[in-house]
Design an enzyme around this catalytic site. Sequence first.
Site, PDB file in Angstrom:
ATOM      1  N   SER A   1      22.132 -53.513  15.852  1.00  0.00           N
ATOM      2  CA  SER A   1      21.563 -53.666  17.195  1.00  0.00           C
ATOM      3  C   SER A   1      20.608 -54.840  17.272  1.00  0.00           C
ATOM      4  CB  SER A   1      20.818 -52.392  17.595  1.00  0.00           C
ATOM      5  OG  SER A   1      21.707 -51.324  17.730  1.00  0.00           O
TER       6      SER A   1
ATOM      7  N   HIS B   1      12.167 -49.695  18.833  1.00  0.00           N
ATOM      8  CA  HIS B   1      13.462 -49.777  18.170  1.00  0.00           C
ATOM      9  C   HIS B   1      14.126 -51.110  18.509  1.00  0.00           C
ATOM     10  CE1 HIS B   1      17.168 -47.527  16.586  1.00  0.00           C
ATOM     11  NE2 HIS B   1      16.228 -47.396  15.689  1.00  0.00           N
TER      12      HIS B   1
ATOM     13  N   THR C   1      16.674 -52.554  20.048  1.00  0.00           N
ATOM     14  CA  THR C   1      17.135 -53.120  21.318  1.00  0.00           C
ATOM     15  C   THR C   1      15.984 -53.488  22.252  1.00  0.00           C
ATOM     16  OG1 THR C   1      19.167 -51.884  21.028  1.00  0.00           O
ATOM     17  CG2 THR C   1      18.762 -52.798  23.203  1.00  0.00           C
TER      18      THR C   1
ATOM     19  N   GLU D   1      18.066 -49.068  28.282  1.00  0.00           N
ATOM     20  CA  GLU D   1      18.967 -48.754  27.161  1.00  0.00           C
ATOM     21  C   GLU D   1      19.269 -47.260  27.061  1.00  0.00           C
ATOM     22  OE1 GLU D   1      17.373 -48.919  23.225  1.00  0.00           O
ATOM     23  OE2 GLU D   1      19.322 -49.229  22.302  1.00  0.00           O
TER      24      GLU D   1
ATOM     25  N   ASP E   1      24.279 -44.238  20.385  1.00  0.00           N
ATOM     26  CA  ASP E   1      24.496 -44.803  19.055  1.00  0.00           C
ATOM     27  C   ASP E   1      24.091 -43.830  17.956  1.00  0.00           C
ATOM     28  OD1 ASP E   1      24.788 -47.257  17.220  1.00  0.00           O
ATOM     29  OD2 ASP E   1      22.711 -46.649  16.861  1.00  0.00           O
TER      30      ASP E   1
ATOM     31  N   HIS F   1      26.299 -42.389  14.886  1.00  0.00           N
ATOM     32  CA  HIS F   1      25.991 -42.497  13.452  1.00  0.00           C
ATOM     33  C   HIS F   1      26.194 -41.150  12.760  1.00  0.00           C
ATOM     34  CE1 HIS F   1      24.555 -46.568  12.893  1.00  0.00           C
ATOM     35  NE2 HIS F   1      23.866 -46.497  14.009  1.00  0.00           N
TER      36      HIS F   1
ATOM     37  N   ASP G   1      25.842 -53.094  22.654  1.00  0.00           N
ATOM     38  CA  ASP G   1      25.573 -54.067  21.602  1.00  0.00           C
ATOM     39  C   ASP G   1      26.642 -54.042  20.516  1.00  0.00           C
ATOM     40  OD1 ASP G   1      24.743 -51.546  20.937  1.00  0.00           O
ATOM     41  OD2 ASP G   1      22.722 -52.127  20.332  1.00  0.00           O
ATOM     42  N   HIS G   2      27.339 -52.914  20.405  1.00  0.00           N
ATOM     43  CA  HIS G   2      28.395 -52.781  19.401  1.00  0.00           C
ATOM     44  C   HIS G   2      28.990 -51.398  19.541  1.00  0.00           C
ATOM     45  CE1 HIS G   2      25.451 -50.265  17.499  1.00  0.00           C
ATOM     46  NE2 HIS G   2      24.589 -51.268  17.563  1.00  0.00           N
TER      47      HIS G   2
HETATM   48 ZN   LIG Z   1      23.385 -48.096  15.477  1.00  0.00          ZN
END
Ligand SMILES: [Zn+2]
Length: 1006
Positions: free
Chosen positions: A571, A622, A624, A763, A768, A772, A810-811
């Site tokens: 990120s 964090h 972002t 965000e 995310d 994970h 972001d991904h």
């Molecule tokens: Zn992540």
Amino acid sequence: MVLNSSPIHNVSGSMDCWTPQQTVEIMTLSSVKKSRMSLAKCFVSSMYGGMLLSFGCTFVLAVNASPWFATNAPGVLALIRALVFPVGLIMIVLTGADLLTSNVMLMVIGVLRRKVTLWQLCVNWVVSFFGNLSGSLFFMAIIIVCYPPPPHCSSHNTDILGQHYGNIFHTPAQISATATFGNQKVLDPAWHEIFLRGIACNWLVCLAVILGTMSREVISKMAGIEFPTATFIACGFDHVVANFFFLPTAMWAGADFGVGYYIWKSLIPSLLGNIVGGGLFCGAGYWYLYVHDEEMPDYRGENVLEGAEVSELGGPTGSGHSSFKKNREDSEFTLRNGQHGGMDQSRGPEEICDSRAPGERSSRTRLSTPNGSSKCLPITHTTWTKYLVRLGDDKPCTGIKRCVSPADHDGPHHQHLHSSKQIGNGNMVRLGSLFIATLLGVAAAHGNDNHGSDKSSNNKHQKSEEDRVRPHKYAGGSLADTDNLSWNGVPTNETDHVYTNAPGAHVYRAPKGKKNVILMISDGFGPASEYFARSFYQYKQGLSFETQLPLDELLTGSIRTRAIDSLITDSAASGTAYSCGIKSFNDAIAVDHKGEPCGTVLEGAKKLGYATGLVTTSRITHATPAVFSSHVTFRDWEDLIAQQQIGDNPLGRQVDLLMGGGRCYFTPQSTEKSCREDDRNLIEEAQSAGFSYIEDRAGFDGLNNGSSVDLPLLALFTQSHMSYEIDRKASKEPSLAEMSLTALNALNKAQVDQEEGFFIMIEGARIDHAAHNNDPIGHLHDILAYQEAVMAVRNWVDEHPESLLISTSDHECGGLALGRQANWTDSPFYGWYPSALANATNSTEVVGSAVAKMVNHTDAELRTYLNQTVLTQWMGIDDATTTEIDSLICNRNTSSMVTYQLSDMLNRRAAMGWSTHGHSGVDVNLYAYGAAAEAGLFIGNHENIFIGKFIEDYLGLDLHEITTVLNNGTFPDPYSGADLANFTRNLPVYDHDHRGLVDLHASCGM
Ligand SMILES: [Zn+2]
């Protein structure tokens, strides 16, 4: 070719060339590239410039020595002389050599555009002066003349070996004509006459360069250069570089002046005149006419115009471009299904200060080098050291080595960026028309023309035509009604600028006036996740397969996410692409690939007077949110990030509104649950610096939807991340949609009397984190909460049409796939079961930590608890096998293991697959809403840096300036001139390190 009353418009409208405005943009780009050339290359390129020009000069002198013409037809002689001379300049322009006189114009434009410094201008002028001089002298001395000078050498005098060199001019007629030509140029006119002739000369030469630049292919370029250059020779104006050849040659031929006299009488006045002619009349003049006080795209992006088909002004036709559906009735996106509950006091993301979700940290270790010993980037800054590096914290990097080869200049750049395309028929007609029309256009643009139309009315005309072909979302009528409306439905009477960047090279005019940019980031959200959430939502609500989620309606393109140092980003690197518009390495928080801080769009917006905000469901420190508001080389230094966010940084406070979790990085280490390693109390520091502060639901409710916010505002609702949506207690924490609306209203209110709007990043962070954990429940409900926020923001944008909503990720995270084959030995299975997830009421992370807290219970008690509560009530699993429960009991002491296993139990039942506990490299979706989105700018596949660059351009920010401040007055331009393919070539390659992974899967009995 019919010239109508607005020739400028005509040039762009019906002929294949760049407009004057686009030409100035190309020349700006050229000036930036020239300013970045190495001194050696600039010098050599300038030598070429001197030598190529000397070819033309030689041609002139050769023609000069034609006695019959000189006597009987001097006019014809002058004409021939003029027509042949431009060959030198044509060769220079087409091959990209450097000429002082054209550099005068280019660098002046660069400086006026603030893309080039005065120092760079001086260096470029000095180097190209001496480069041109030495090129010309070399050419003259080695190739052209003979030694000793006339009358001692002749074509028959070969006594001394090597005396002759080129020996082009050896007849008495040639020699005398050459000397006479020199005398006429130096002795006859007065000093001031030469100065004035110098002005006219370079005015014409730079116009030749402009016309050459304007043209799109070779023949037209040659014609564009030919006529103005011929004009200057025919008029006998003085060009300082041409004189570098003419006058030393004349001195060699016996002219009646020496070096000192030449310098004083000719070189200095012609140089000064050339600077005025090119710098003032061309550089500054066209800068003023076409770019001054206008919003322009930035040129740090290499590919703004390079090789791109900018095509004609006017933008996309609108056909098929809009992916928006007006009727939102289909979706009726109403969320929240009352599934809260289940876990009670034992839940606790906010109880723990453990910095990240299980598995998240593996995003870096995964890439460790064989020896694992590479260190973090050394930081050499002085004043920034304290911000970038915690002293004494020589933390070894587990990531791959980040030393990327230094920028490697790739040769002289020219202003002629488009390679010659087809030299089609009609070129000669077109170039003639181009020449005439352009001159007329330039004349008209200079004002007080006799076409009866001034520049501004031309622009109005031009713009209204462009608007005609662009659909208007907010006009409220048919397209035919919108001719005179701008993008936001406000009548246009202010001009604006062409913006091109998208691969499809759509042309767009960034609006003037108030603008808000709302950048929403769904962290770790890939295309499969959208399908996943949509399928579930349709299933859960019993809706048609045609049902759209809010994001579905806004889809415009896709984003590539790779980092500098890895094909799979984290990120931090991806966020830096969004905030700074540059690629960097994994872990980088708004620093470039060398670790130098880079100005962010939030900081750039703040500088211009925009209000700024950050909203997230993670810790506000964090990655972002951090990439917009701080600069550190390692994302885990969140205590430093917190300091910078409240204003402890060289720019001072940049963020007006900070809303999310992460209190633990703001409280002193002596206090319970603090994550800091010092005794600073940043909450108190923020309050004494003027922040208002809230930390609970009551405080949030007191904001009254944003109407009671006192900016700056710091809102930290939890110690660490905020809860997953499925675990969230609405009585304790606001939802993402609630926070978003409150923030939008607050920022909007603060700017109500301002010309500038605001920039905000919102965000959905925990999408995310759940991925994970491969946790389908947490992932799903945070996605739906994000969709709800998108819906709310979209409705808000409808009421505030000066706003642009961009949403992207972001991904991807987890490598999610819908459809799963349990083992490669099984038969494939076509399907997945949303129903398997429908009864879960908590994230697996919260449940995992609850199980791990059962330390004082026996295995038997835990088994009962698992059977009766955990699996059945919280996970919605009523068919757990004995093996599964045994395994949970076996893993009971490790919360993350329990979490992973619970996730796996759900995934197997739902037939969902995940390839990793980390991120994956797939392209993510890009969504946008607002007129800029409808203009087609976001269509297509983009690198993630596109987003940062777009916002910079759209808001007219100067990130260069911010970066310079952050770097103590220097501008470490990221990978300028570098061979970007290095970033691919230097990626780690397969080194057998991963063989163990392969063996694991292949071994029998697993
Ligand atoms: Zn992540």
